[in-house]
Design a protein around this motif. Structure first.
Motif, PDB file in Angstrom:
ATOM      1  N   ILE A  21       3.050   1.681  22.060  1.00  0.00           N
ATOM      2  CA  ILE A  21       2.577   0.305  21.836  1.00  0.00           C
ATOM      3  C   ILE A  21       2.825  -0.690  22.672  1.00  0.00           C
ATOM      4  CG2 ILE A  21       1.643  -1.432  20.375  1.00  0.00           C
ATOM      5  CD1 ILE A  21       2.410   0.753  17.913  1.00  0.00           C
ATOM      6  N   VAL A  22       2.131  -1.242  23.575  1.00  0.00           N
ATOM      7  CA  VAL A  22       2.324  -2.051  24.567  1.00  0.00           C
ATOM      8  C   VAL A  22       1.958  -3.407  24.009  1.00  0.00           C
ATOM      9  CG1 VAL A  22       2.481  -3.040  26.924  1.00  0.00           C
ATOM     10  CG2 VAL A  22       2.268  -0.461  26.310  1.00  0.00           C
ATOM     11  N   SER A  23       2.382  -4.568  24.095  1.00  0.00           N
ATOM     12  CA  SER A  23       1.900  -5.924  23.530  1.00  0.00           C
ATOM     13  C   SER A  23       2.499  -6.897  24.018  1.00  0.00           C
ATOM     14  CB  SER A  23       2.091  -5.941  22.060  1.00  0.00           C
ATOM     15  OG  SER A  23       3.736  -6.008  21.481  1.00  0.00           O
ATOM     16  N   THR A  30      -4.283  -9.997  29.851  1.00  0.00           N
ATOM     17  CA  THR A  30      -4.811  -8.809  28.909  1.00  0.00           C
ATOM     18  C   THR A  30      -4.081  -7.439  28.840  1.00  0.00           C
ATOM     19  OG1 THR A  30      -6.843 -10.008  28.893  1.00  0.00           O
ATOM     20  CG2 THR A  30      -6.708  -7.653  27.933  1.00  0.00           C
ATOM     21  N   VAL A  31      -3.438  -6.843  28.032  1.00  0.00           N
ATOM     22  CA  VAL A  31      -2.648  -5.890  28.030  1.00  0.00           C
ATOM     23  C   VAL A  31      -3.424  -4.487  28.075  1.00  0.00           C
ATOM     24  CG1 VAL A  31      -0.963  -3.971  26.779  1.00  0.00           C
ATOM     25  CG2 VAL A  31      -0.780  -6.581  26.530  1.00  0.00           C
ATOM     26  N   PRO A  32      -3.225  -3.752  29.391  1.00  0.00           N
ATOM     27  CA  PRO A  32      -4.275  -2.495  29.510  1.00  0.00           C
ATOM     28  C   PRO A  32      -3.737  -1.158  28.781  1.00  0.00           C
ATOM     29  CG  PRO A  32      -2.634  -2.907  31.719  1.00  0.00           C
ATOM     30  CD  PRO A  32      -2.510  -3.928  30.354  1.00  0.00           C
ATOM     31  N   SER A  70      -2.521  -9.931  23.042  1.00  0.00           N
ATOM     32  CA  SER A  70      -3.125  -8.749  23.010  1.00  0.00           C
ATOM     33  C   SER A  70      -2.203  -7.483  22.927  1.00  0.00           C
ATOM     34  CB  SER A  70      -4.204  -8.626  24.304  1.00  0.00           C
ATOM     35  OG  SER A  70      -3.095  -8.717  25.239  1.00  0.00           O
ATOM     36  N   TRP A  71      -2.661  -6.292  22.691  1.00  0.00           N
ATOM     37  CA  TRP A  71      -1.804  -5.169  22.640  1.00  0.00           C
ATOM     38  C   TRP A  71      -2.948  -3.974  23.020  1.00  0.00           C
ATOM     39  CZ3 TRP A  71      -3.029  -1.469  18.931  1.00  0.00           C
ATOM     40  CH2 TRP A  71      -3.921  -1.714  17.970  1.00  0.00           C
ATOM     41  N   TRP A 109       4.490   3.317  30.377  1.00  0.00           N
ATOM     42  CA  TRP A 109       4.237   2.312  31.106  1.00  0.00           C
ATOM     43  C   TRP A 109       2.888   1.700  31.250  1.00  0.00           C
ATOM     44  CZ3 TRP A 109       1.699   2.458  36.350  1.00  0.00           C
ATOM     45  CH2 TRP A 109       1.882   1.647  37.077  1.00  0.00           C
ATOM     46  N   ALA A 110       2.773   0.238  31.227  1.00  0.00           N
ATOM     47  CA  ALA A 110       1.701  -0.587  31.464  1.00  0.00           C
ATOM     48  C   ALA A 110       1.533  -0.905  32.823  1.00  0.00           C
ATOM     49  CB  ALA A 110       1.543  -1.526  30.586  1.00  0.00           C
TER      50      ALA A 110
END
Length: 296
Positions: free
Chosen positions: A216-218, A138-140, A222-223, A167-168
Motif C-alpha cells: 500500500i502506497v499512500s 495523486t498516488v499511482p 490519496s493511496w 515501488w511507486a
C-alpha cells in the motif's frame, strides 16, 4: 463629461493602490493577531484558503498574498470591489469569493507554499492570518517484484524465503506499508521490513500457496495498492536461488565428458592407418627412414 469620468477612474485606481500600500505598511509596523493553518491539496484539484473572521469583525479591506517561495500579490478587496488580475503565478487560477476566501484551481505541483490574508475592519482593527498549503501528487499504482532468496542448509525443507520489493514511480512524499490478505493479524514484524518499508521479507511453506501480500502506497490525500502471491514464484523453472548440488555436478561433468570423448576420437583417427599387421609394417617402413642413421 468623458474627461471627468476618466479622471475619476484614475483617481479611484490611485486611491486603491495608496490604500493597499498603506495597509501593507500598517501590517509591517503594527502588532496584529496571527494564526497559522495547514491545508492540503491535490494536483489538478482545487483548494479554498479560508479567511476566518471573528464575531463582530466587519471587514472593510482585505489583501491576499503569497509569502513563499516568492512574495506576490494575489487578490485585493477595497470599497466593496475585488481584484485578482495581478501578474502572479496564480493569474487566471485565483478567485476571491464574497466571504473573502481565496480559491485556487487547478492546482499544480509547484503551488505549495505559505500565504497570508490581511483583514481590516471598519473600526481600523487589523488581523493577519497565515496559511501553509501543501500540494501532493495523486498516488499511482505501485509495482511489486518478487526475489527468491538462496536456500540454506539450515533452512527448513520445502520452505521458501522471498523478498517483496515495492515501488511507486515518479512520486515523492509517500509512505509504504504491507498487508497480508485474508487474515486479521497481518503478522508482519518490523525486523522483516527494509528500505523504509519498501522491502518485505517473508518465509513461506506449503500451507502458504494461496497467501497474498499487498503493498500500500499512500500520501495524505490519496493511496493505491498492488497484490502478489509470492508462492507462485518459488517453484518456477530456473527460479533464482534454486540451483541444487546435482545441477552443479552436471554443469561440471558434462564439459569434462565431452573433452574426454573428443580426445578419444582424435587418438583413434590418428592411429587408424597404423592398425593391423600389414598396416603396422607400412607404418614401420614410413618411420624407419626417419630413425636410421646414414652410413658413412
Amino acid at each position: 463629461m468623458c474627461w471627468i469620468l476618466v479622471v475619476r477612474g484614475v483617481c479611484l485606481s490611485l486611491l486603491r493602490r495608496m490604500a493597499m500600500w498603506s495597509l501593507l505598511l500598517w501590517e509591517a509596523l503594527l502588532p496584529t493577531a496571527v494564526t497559522g493553518t495547514q491545508i492540503q491539496g491535490q494536483v489538478g484539484g482545487s483548494v479554498l484558503l479560508a479567511a476566518e473572521r471573528p464575531a463582530g469583525f466587519q471587514v472593510r479591506d482585505a489583501i491576499w498574498r503569497s509569502l513563499w517561495p516568492s512574495e506576490e500579490l494575489l487578490a485585493t478587496f477595497f470599497q466593496n470591489s475585488s481584484e485578482t488580475l495581478y501578474h502572479s503565478r496564480f493569474l487566471g487560477r485565483a478567485q476571491l469569493h464574497s466571504n473573502l476566501s481565496l480559491e485556487l484551481r487547478p492546482l499544480e505541483s509547484g503551488d505549495s507554499g505559505n500565504f497570508s490574508v490581511l483583514l481590516v475592519d471598519k473600526g481600523g482593527q487589523a488581523q493577519t492570518q497565515t496559511l501553509q498549503l501543501k500540494v501532493y501528487d495523486t498516488v499511482p499504482r505501485p509495482a511489486v517484484q518478487v526475489f527468491i532468496a538462496a536456500a540454506r542448509d539450515a533452512q527448513a525443507p520445502k520452505t521458501c524465503q522471498v523478498f517483496l520489493s515495492c515501488w511507486a514511480p515518479n512520486i515523492t512524499d509517500v509512505t509504504y506499508s504491507w498487508r497480508r490478505e485474508g487474515t486479521i493479524d497481518f503478522g508482519l514484524e518490523p525486523h522483516d521490513l527494509f528500505a523504509n518499508g519498501q522491502v518485505l521479507r517473508v518465509s513461506l511453506g506449503p500451507g502458504d500457496k494461496s497467501v497474498a501480500y499487498s503493498c500500500i502506497v499512500s500520501n495524505p490525500i490519496s493511496w493505491d495498492l498492488a497484490t502478489v502471491t509470492p508462492w507462485e514464484s518459488c517453484h518456477r523453472e530456473a527460479a533464482p536461488g534454486k540451483t541444487s548440488h546435482k545441477d552443479v555436478l552436471l554443469l561440471v561433468m558434462v564439459p569434462v565428458s565431452l573433452l574426454l570423448i573428443l580426445a578419444g576420437l582424435l587418438s583413434a583417427w590418428h592411429c587408424g592407418p597404423c592398425s593391423g599387421k600389414k598396416k603396422k609394417d607400412i607404418c614401420a617402413d614410413s618411420v624407419a627412414p626417419e630413425t636410421e642413421n646414414p652410413i658413412v
